[in-house]
Each structure stands twice: as C-alpha cells, then as structure tokens.
Design an enzyme around this catalytic site. Structure first.
Site, mmCIF file in Angstrom:
data_model
loop_
_atom_site.group_PDB
_atom_site.id
_atom_site.type_symbol
_atom_site.label_atom_id
_atom_site.label_comp_id
_atom_site.label_asym_id
_atom_site.label_seq_id
_atom_site.Cartn_x
_atom_site.Cartn_y
_atom_site.Cartn_z
ATOM 1 N N TYR A 34 -3.760 -9.687 15.877
ATOM 2 C CA TYR A 34 -3.951 -9.020 14.791
ATOM 3 C C TYR A 34 -5.163 -8.088 14.762
ATOM 4 O O TYR A 34 -5.011 -6.935 14.367
ATOM 5 C CB TYR A 34 -3.720 -9.683 13.374
ATOM 6 C CG TYR A 34 -3.854 -8.788 12.181
ATOM 7 C CD1 TYR A 34 -2.897 -7.838 11.858
ATOM 8 C CD2 TYR A 34 -4.948 -8.989 11.389
ATOM 9 C CE1 TYR A 34 -3.213 -6.941 10.861
ATOM 10 C CE2 TYR A 34 -5.055 -8.133 10.249
ATOM 11 C CZ TYR A 34 -4.118 -7.118 9.856
ATOM 12 O OH TYR A 34 -4.243 -6.256 8.860
ATOM 13 N N GLY A 74 -1.586 -8.383 -3.908
ATOM 14 C CA GLY A 74 -0.376 -7.547 -4.511
ATOM 15 C C GLY A 74 0.546 -6.928 -3.539
ATOM 16 O O GLY A 74 1.061 -6.186 -3.676
ATOM 17 N N LEU A 108 -9.908 -8.228 2.145
ATOM 18 C CA LEU A 108 -8.910 -9.002 1.137
ATOM 19 C C LEU A 108 -8.451 -8.206 -0.105
ATOM 20 O O LEU A 108 -8.873 -7.508 -1.006
ATOM 21 C CB LEU A 108 -9.625 -10.031 0.576
ATOM 22 C CG LEU A 108 -8.752 -11.193 0.006
ATOM 23 C CD1 LEU A 108 -8.017 -11.965 1.057
ATOM 24 C CD2 LEU A 108 -9.574 -12.441 -0.753
ATOM 25 N N PHE A 131 0.928 -1.297 0.012
ATOM 26 C CA PHE A 131 0.055 -0.086 0.027
ATOM 27 C C PHE A 131 0.748 1.310 0.030
ATOM 28 O O PHE A 131 0.312 2.333 -0.677
ATOM 29 C CB PHE A 131 -0.959 -0.024 1.280
ATOM 30 C CG PHE A 131 -2.005 -0.978 1.271
ATOM 31 C CD1 PHE A 131 -2.306 -1.922 0.106
ATOM 32 C CD2 PHE A 131 -2.680 -1.348 2.571
ATOM 33 C CE1 PHE A 131 -3.160 -2.955 0.478
ATOM 34 C CE2 PHE A 131 -3.653 -2.161 2.649
ATOM 35 C CZ PHE A 131 -3.962 -2.967 1.637
ATOM 36 N N ARG A 150 13.611 -0.487 5.238
ATOM 37 C CA ARG A 150 14.495 -0.914 4.071
ATOM 38 C C ARG A 150 14.952 0.056 3.408
ATOM 39 O O ARG A 150 14.417 0.498 2.452
ATOM 40 C CB ARG A 150 13.798 -2.034 3.503
ATOM 41 C CG ARG A 150 13.369 -3.380 4.292
ATOM 42 C CD ARG A 150 12.501 -4.338 3.474
ATOM 43 N NE ARG A 150 10.957 -3.578 3.157
ATOM 44 C CZ ARG A 150 10.206 -4.643 2.892
ATOM 45 N NH1 ARG A 150 10.440 -5.855 2.350
ATOM 46 N NH2 ARG A 150 8.983 -4.194 2.600
ATOM 47 N N PHE A 171 1.687 -9.166 2.631
ATOM 48 C CA PHE A 171 0.830 -9.182 3.900
ATOM 49 C C PHE A 171 0.814 -10.736 3.883
ATOM 50 O O PHE A 171 1.145 -11.253 5.157
ATOM 51 C CB PHE A 171 -0.581 -8.662 3.428
ATOM 52 C CG PHE A 171 -1.402 -8.997 4.803
ATOM 53 C CD1 PHE A 171 -1.085 -7.788 5.782
ATOM 54 C CD2 PHE A 171 -2.150 -9.908 4.810
ATOM 55 C CE1 PHE A 171 -1.890 -8.171 7.223
ATOM 56 C CE2 PHE A 171 -2.987 -10.295 6.046
ATOM 57 C CZ PHE A 171 -2.893 -9.144 7.249
ATOM 58 N N PRO A 201 -9.360 -1.923 4.977
ATOM 59 C CA PRO A 201 -9.755 -2.889 3.678
ATOM 60 C C PRO A 201 -9.940 -4.277 4.054
ATOM 61 O O PRO A 201 -9.471 -4.639 5.337
ATOM 62 C CB PRO A 201 -8.319 -2.803 2.942
ATOM 63 C CG PRO A 201 -7.345 -1.378 3.725
ATOM 64 C CD PRO A 201 -7.906 -1.603 5.030
ATOM 65 N N SER A 229 -8.456 -2.212 9.312
ATOM 66 C CA SER A 229 -8.442 -3.695 8.612
ATOM 67 C C SER A 229 -9.854 -3.990 8.976
ATOM 68 O O SER A 229 -10.535 -3.791 10.061
ATOM 69 C CB SER A 229 -7.655 -4.779 9.144
ATOM 70 O OG SER A 229 -7.944 -5.990 8.513
ATOM 71 N N ASP A 245 13.287 2.927 11.881
ATOM 72 C CA ASP A 245 12.358 1.799 12.328
ATOM 73 C C ASP A 245 11.703 2.488 13.487
ATOM 74 O O ASP A 245 12.087 2.850 14.506
ATOM 75 C CB ASP A 245 13.219 0.748 13.337
ATOM 76 C CG ASP A 245 12.437 -0.500 13.743
ATOM 77 O OD1 ASP A 245 11.216 -0.297 13.960
ATOM 78 O OD2 ASP A 245 13.068 -1.295 14.314
#
Length: 249
Positions: A148, A183, A180, A13, A34, A186, A178, A135, A55
C-alpha cells in the site's frame, strides 16, 4: 466554472468532493463501480453530477468508457484520481498475493488508465489539472504498510514526473497526501472488521473527508500560474514515531 472528473466518487473522499464542487457550481463526472451509490448521489446533487459506472482496473472497458466520455466532454478541466484502497496489515512475509495485486491494480493501474486517456486532451487544450490522492503512507514506512505504501509512493513520484513532462504547458499536477482520516470505508475495507476499523479512530480528532475536499477545492481554484506540487495533511493528534530498533536478546 469547471468540469471535473472524480474517480472513486461513490463514497468517502470522492463523495465529499462531489458535494463540494457541485456546491461551488462546477460540473462533476463521478466515476465509480457501484451504480446504486452513484445513482443515490446523482439524486442528491442534481444535474451537475453525472454518474459514470466503470471499473477502471479493466483496461478494455475503461478505454471504451473514457473514449465516450472524452467525446461528450472534450474540455475536461480537472481529473481527481481519488480511487484507491488498502488491504490487510500483514507483514510482507505473511501477506496475501491477491491483496497485493488488487492494490496495484486499483492504486496504480486504474490511475494510469484514466490519466493516459485524459491527459492528451488537456495538453491539446493547453489547460487542465490532475490532482492525485497520495498518502502519508507513501512517505513514512511502517510495519504492514508494504505494498500500500509503495503504491502511494508511486503516485507521488508519478506526479513529479508528469510535471517534468508537462513543462512548457499550462497543465498542472498536484498530489494530496492525507494522514489519519475518519468518515470513510478505508479501514473497514483494509481490516475487514467494522469494530477494528472504529478502534483506529477512537478518541482521536482525525481528519475528515470534508477537510480533504476543502483542500482539493482550494488547490484547483488557485490562480492558473500557481501549482501545488505536493501537500501533506495530518490531524494534530498524529505525529512521527521515529525509527524502529531491534535489539538482540
């Protein structure tokens, strides 16, 4: 044009959001752990994308980076709290405590660290928008969703409470939840297996990161007098399973 901070900007995302907002002429401060992926995105998007390796679960390090960021960009218009993850699908009695700790640190503590750092500036400037990624797991319980789902319920409730605290200011708060969505990394991160992750989305027209990016861009570009409190998105293929009933043998 606006200056937006995106956490978890290096993939999924976050990367889709960075591409969308830069394409609209906004400046994006992309935060992630990263550095290599951030650098690749910066090379792709150009000078409007500013990579920031940090981080956010490390409070001391996060505070130092965010203090510097606030000094360099005193008028941050939008904070998109996108960074988050799920680990494992074990039932609570079988779950690993280190996975729970990591989910709480990433989905709750990191979000709090950056929100606490940037919100005072928005209030001082009397403008700004915090957009949190929730979510459907925060609304609908399912076996293996335990911590979660609980972290995402926290995100939703925090957004509502921030709205209450910010009453009388022009600062907006929204939660995007969101269902499901393919792309992204996750499910691969959650399941630790690319084949199992691919099976989650097999023969399903799932949501995409671009769908989420388009929704968030619409929310942040809505008129200043309008606040989207909470918006839930699912693919048409996803629906409700009903309550579980265990019957005696």
């Amino acid at each position: 044009m606006k200056t937006a901070v995106i956490t978890g900007a290096s993939s999924g995302f976050g990367a889709a959001l960075a591409r969308k907002l830069v394409s609209e002429g906004h400046t994006v401060l992309g935060l992630a752990r990263r550095q290599d992926k951030l650098d690749a995105l910066a090379a792709e998007l150009g000078e409007r994308f500013i990579p920031v390796s940090v981080d956010l679960t490390d409070r001391a390090r996060a505070e130092a980076v965010l203090t510097d960021l606030s000094a360099r960009f005193p008028a941050i218009d939008v904070l998109i709290n996108n960074a988050g993850l799920a680990l494992g699908v074990d039932k609570a009695q079988d779950a690993k405590m280190d996975q729970w700790d990591t989910m709480v640190a990433t989905n709750i503590s990191a979000l709090l660290h950056i929100t606490h750092a940037l919100l005072p500036g928005m209030v001082k400037n009397n403008k700004g928008h915090i957009i949190n990624l929730g979510s459907t797991a925060g609304e609908y319980a399912y076996a293996g969703g335990n911590v979660y789902g609980a972290t995402k319920a926290f995100v939703h409730q925090l957004g509502l409470n921030l709205r209450a605290d910010l009453s009388g200011t022009a600062v907006r708060v929204s939660t995007v939840a969101p269902g499901l969505c393919s792309g992204t990394d996750f499910s691969a991160v959650r399941l630790g297996d690319k084949d199992k992750a691919a099976a989650v989305y097999q023969n399903v027209d799932a949501l995409t990161p671009d769908d989420i990016a388009d929704t968030i861009a619409w929310i942040m570009n809505a008129p200043a007098h309008m606040n989207v409190n909470y918006i839930e998105l699912m693919p048409v293929a996803q629906s409700f399973a009903g309550l579980s009933i265990h019957r005696k043998a």
